[in-house]
Design a protein around this motif. Structure first.
Motif, short mmCIF file in Angstrom:
data_model
loop_
_atom_site.label_atom_id
_atom_site.label_comp_id
_atom_site.label_asym_id
_atom_site.label_seq_id
_atom_site.Cartn_x
_atom_site.Cartn_y
_atom_site.Cartn_z
N GLN A 1 -5.68 -1.56 1.17
CA GLN A 1 -5.30 -2.97 1.15
C GLN A 1 -6.42 -3.82 0.55
O GLN A 1 -7.57 -3.37 0.50
CB GLN A 1 -5.00 -3.44 2.60
N THR B 1 0.83 -1.21 0.00
CA THR B 1 0.00 0.00 0.00
C THR B 1 0.86 1.26 0.00
O THR B 1 1.99 1.26 0.50
CB THR B 1 -0.92 0.02 1.24
N GLU C 1 -3.52 1.39 4.64
CA GLU C 1 -4.08 0.04 4.62
C GLU C 1 -5.58 0.05 4.29
O GLU C 1 -6.17 -1.02 4.08
CB GLU C 1 -3.83 -0.67 5.95
#
Lengths: 311, 311
Positions: A44, A20, A41
């Motif tokens: 993600q 990321t 994230e």
């Protein structure tokens, strides 16, 4: 475990996760009086760091164990993470969820082909149902936060952040079940030169703060916090790591969480969940302490019902 | 103008803009049945592609002109773009705004130190006020979309996109005043091998669609569209470019715009304005036509009131 354990976990999950991006914002730096590095994230796979721990846990199983499947009880991001990681590896995932779990959460699990087993909405019922699946199917139980492989998998977000920004003075994460901050603390210990780790926690669910004071795992009597991912407490696998390697926990009020969340949405144009705004709220609350420091923040996830926002 | 004109514009503005990322989403690709490359101008400075055109326009002025300042009438992103670009270059910016403009828009301009001059909320009053500032201060008037330097500046988003993804079959942009699609069409003409350019427009403000049919600049009688950035019509500088180089305009309904916006928010975890969702809505509406194609979409901006959403 040692540094090699974390490197192995990272190599193991790399084909199954996104590396990321780390974003910055001049406006938020000016507002906070420090240099902020946001590890996203929320971008993600399945929208949260949980993918890292779930992938590492399943990849650490033997072929025999994988054949029998995995089971977890979660109504949040870990349920989706286990479903997606299992799907990618051809492993059956049983997800125990309270029957009154929001439809959007059930849909998320079904998108990734996890099999939902509904149960009553009590911790006892969830555990009993998960246990019966363990026995009946021989499935391996995966805990959302209190399991070594999950913690090692989670550590990889901070490892990537430190690779990109080796000169961080500290990293902040939210604290819920303790799996993210424990992994982050291990990463900082093995991969940085003296980078501190600090947790952010809602005042309304400040079990970790109290646990570090009392020296034993404290729980919450109620959870009146908008940070729905943090309505839980530490476990016996992550608590010793947190005691050893985490500098401290900063508590923030509900309006501080909502304000921090809105600022990130408006200024960075990215969507983060309320839980995810807690560390930034902690920075804004303690500007003097953090002045001019290089601060990493793990933006833990972006799964939020955009039709029902707190602002 | 020629290819060199656009290269010069790009080099001129590079120190003042972000090279924004190109994002992809496996889930949205599956949903749309094609390969989508989103050029994220919502992450641009001040939150929209308008920064590119405004910077190029001001940088193209002589030192003498810069001393006397610039003036524009806009209550949207161009007002903020001119204010910020002018501030960075030490140029005075006069922004004519209707007195009933939303506070959040006025605050945006003031953040970047633009001087707001209020006027009545009619096109006549806006023009008269801007003209009087031109005369009184000797300031140069900058048009949000119908000015060559603005169009050349806008072209640089597609130039960057094509540098990163040279094999695009087509690029889609929203169509409001025409400055973005005209710049994009020039970029595709000079920097690609046969990449088409298609516009997305709300059915409720389909002036550009009608203009391409009638061969003259059409206007809208009303603007009942959530895509607030597109409530305007083409101009005499950009219309000939659009006629020559744009393949066609696709019109979409309001619910299609809102649905596309929500999908991008939920799946990509990024914040885009309603106007910005129109091209993606056009793709979803025409899946057969676009099947398996490589499609660039300019996500034009992310300035939206997150406390007042259409979903």
């Amino acid at each position: 475990m040692n540094k090699q354990t974390l490197i192995q976990a990272h190599n193991r999950i790399k084909p199954f996760i996104h590396k990321t991006p780390v974003l910055t914002s001049q406006l938020l730096d000016e507002k906070a009086g420090c240099n902020l590095y946001f590890k996203c994230e929320n971008f993600q796979k399945m929208g949260a760091f949980k993918m890292r721990g779930a992938a590492n846990a399943i990849l650490s199983l033997s072929q025999e164990e994988r054949k029998r499947g995995v089971v977890t009880h979660s109504s949040g991001n870990f349920a989706q993470a286990v479903s997606l990681a299992a799907k990618k590896l051809g492993v059956k995932a049983y997800i125990v969820m309270p029957e009154n779990a929001p439809q959007v959460k059930k849909d998320g699990v079904r998108t990734y082909e996890g099999e939902i087993i509904e149960c009553d909405s009590t911790p006892q019922a969830r555990e009993a149902t998960a246990n019966s699946i363990k026995e009946e199917k021989g499935a391996t139980f995966l805990h959302p936060s209190n399991q070594d492989e999950v913690i090692y998998g989670n550590s990889t977000a901070a490892i990537e952040l430190l690779e990109e920004q080796p000169n961080l003075d500290l990293i902040l994460t939210p604290v819920g079940g303790g799996g993210l901050i424990a992994g982050t603390a291990l990463a900082a210990h093995y991969f940085s030169n003296n980078c501190k780790v600090i947790g952010g926690e809602p005042m309304e669910a400040d079990d970790a703060y109290r646990s570090l004071i009392s020296g034993k795992i404290e729980t919450n009597e109620s959870f009146h916090t908008v940070a729905d991912g943090l309505r839980t407490h530490l476990g016996d696998r992550n608590f010793p790591i947190i005691q050893k390697y985490v500098d401290k926990i900063i508590r923030v009020e509900e309006d501080e969480i909502i304000n921090a969340m809105q600022l990130i949405w408006e200024r960075m144009k990215i969507i983060i969940e309320p839980s995810c705004a807690v560390p930034f709220a902690a920075v804004l609350k303690n500007k003097e302490e953090f002045k001019n420091k290089n601060i990493g923040i793990i933006l833990s996830g972006g799964n939020v019902d955009v039709t029902n926002l707190p602002f």
